[in-house]
Scaffold this motif. Structure first.
Motif, short mmCIF file in Angstrom:
data_model
loop_
_atom_site.label_atom_id
_atom_site.label_comp_id
_atom_site.label_asym_id
_atom_site.label_seq_id
_atom_site.Cartn_x
_atom_site.Cartn_y
_atom_site.Cartn_z
N UNK A 47 0.82 -1.21 0.00
CA UNK A 47 0.00 0.00 0.00
C UNK A 47 0.86 1.26 0.00
N UNK A 48 0.30 2.31 -0.56
CA UNK A 48 0.91 3.65 -0.55
C UNK A 48 -0.20 4.65 -0.24
N UNK A 49 0.08 5.58 0.67
CA UNK A 49 -0.88 6.61 1.04
C UNK A 49 -0.40 7.96 0.50
N UNK A 50 -1.28 8.69 -0.16
CA UNK A 50 -0.93 10.00 -0.71
C UNK A 50 -1.93 11.04 -0.23
N UNK A 51 -1.46 12.27 -0.10
CA UNK A 51 -2.31 13.42 0.19
C UNK A 51 -2.29 14.32 -1.02
N UNK A 52 -3.45 14.56 -1.61
CA UNK A 52 -3.55 15.33 -2.85
C UNK A 52 -4.44 16.55 -2.61
N UNK A 53 -3.98 17.70 -3.05
CA UNK A 53 -4.76 18.95 -2.95
C UNK A 53 -5.30 19.30 -4.33
N UNK A 54 -6.62 19.43 -4.41
CA UNK A 54 -7.29 19.77 -5.68
C UNK A 54 -7.84 21.18 -5.62
N UNK A 55 -7.95 21.80 -6.79
CA UNK A 55 -8.61 23.10 -6.91
C UNK A 55 -9.95 22.88 -7.63
N UNK A 56 -11.01 23.30 -6.97
CA UNK A 56 -12.36 23.17 -7.54
C UNK A 56 -12.87 24.53 -7.97
#
Length: 242
Positions: free
Chosen positions: A232-241
């Motif tokens: 497993x790999x955990x990522x934190x992603x920031x999106x612009x809506x």
């Protein structure tokens, strides 16, 4: 007088320019964009593999009345264990001494100082089996040659980088799917990704429950079933809506 003033002005100008440059932000854009809604998503990507590496600690424990006798007996028995590993085809690079020890054994009685009754010598090696299916047979051979303590196995993936990349790809896909869901529920749409950070990974190499074997107990052939490991790999992603 006018010439002096001109020279001073020229000398001060670069200093003011340098101070202005230091105050200018060095980032291309802030982590929080000026316009739009920011969405932070944490997602875990997952894939599976059958372990192809087993690590086991095999040791010899000897007890004798004297330290010299304990060490001598231990050395002879460990030589047989190492020879058995060589005959089984285990490469020298996959065998490493884990610990060597010599300790006195005591007898305790009330109101009396401890009395040394003998010495215990130990020698343990860490062994990597690259053919997991054959590791049980090799363990039986080790016990037959004098190994009287075996711990393990720890099953793992030999080269996890490619497998981790699969999990990373899945993690980003999961993050995008979740971002689309939130955006749709809020009446918005995903404009772009602002940042990505990997916050954790698990290559599936966590220790297995300890297995203890004694020579007198090894009556049947030892079987080791590798099963499957989750990577497993955990990522934190920031999106612009928008």
């Amino acid at each position: 007088m006018n010439t002096t003033s001109l020279l001073i002005a020229i000398a001060v100008l670069p200093l003011a320019t340098a101070a202005t440059a230091q105050m200018t932000p060095t980032t291309v854009e802030p982590m929080v964009p000026a316009a739009g809604t920011v969405l932070d998503v944490t997602a875990e990507g997952r894939t599976t593999r059958v372990p192809d590496l087993a690590t086991i600690r095999a040791g010899v424990v000897s007890q004798s009345p004297t330290a010299a006798a304990a060490l001598s007996d231990n050395a002879q028995r460990m030589a047989k264990v190492l020879a058995a590993l060589k005959r089984a085809g285990v490469a020298p690079r996959d065998i490493a001494t884990s610990s060597v020890g010599l300790a006195p054994q005591y007898r305790y009685a009330d109101n009396q100082p401890p009395v040394i009754t003998g010495y215990q010598a130990t020698n343990t090696v860490s062994i990597r089996f690259r053919d997991v299916a054959k590791s049980g047979t090799i363990l039986d051979a080790l016990v037959a040659q004098g190994a009287n303590q075996i711990d393990g196995p720890n099953l793992s993936i030999d080269q996890p980088d490619a497998v981790l990349d699969e999990a990373r790809t899945d993690a980003i896909a999961q993050a995008k799917r979740r971002a689309d869901l939130y955006a749709k529920a809020a009446g918005l749409r995903v404009s772009r990704i602002v940042s990505i950070a990997e916050s954790g990974q698990d290559t599936g190499g966590s220790p297995q429950p300890m297995m203890m074997m004694r020579a007198s107990m090894a009556k049947d052939s030892t079987q080791i079933a590798p099963g499957e490991k989750d990577v497993t790999v955990t990522v934190s992603v920031r999106f612009l809506l928008n």
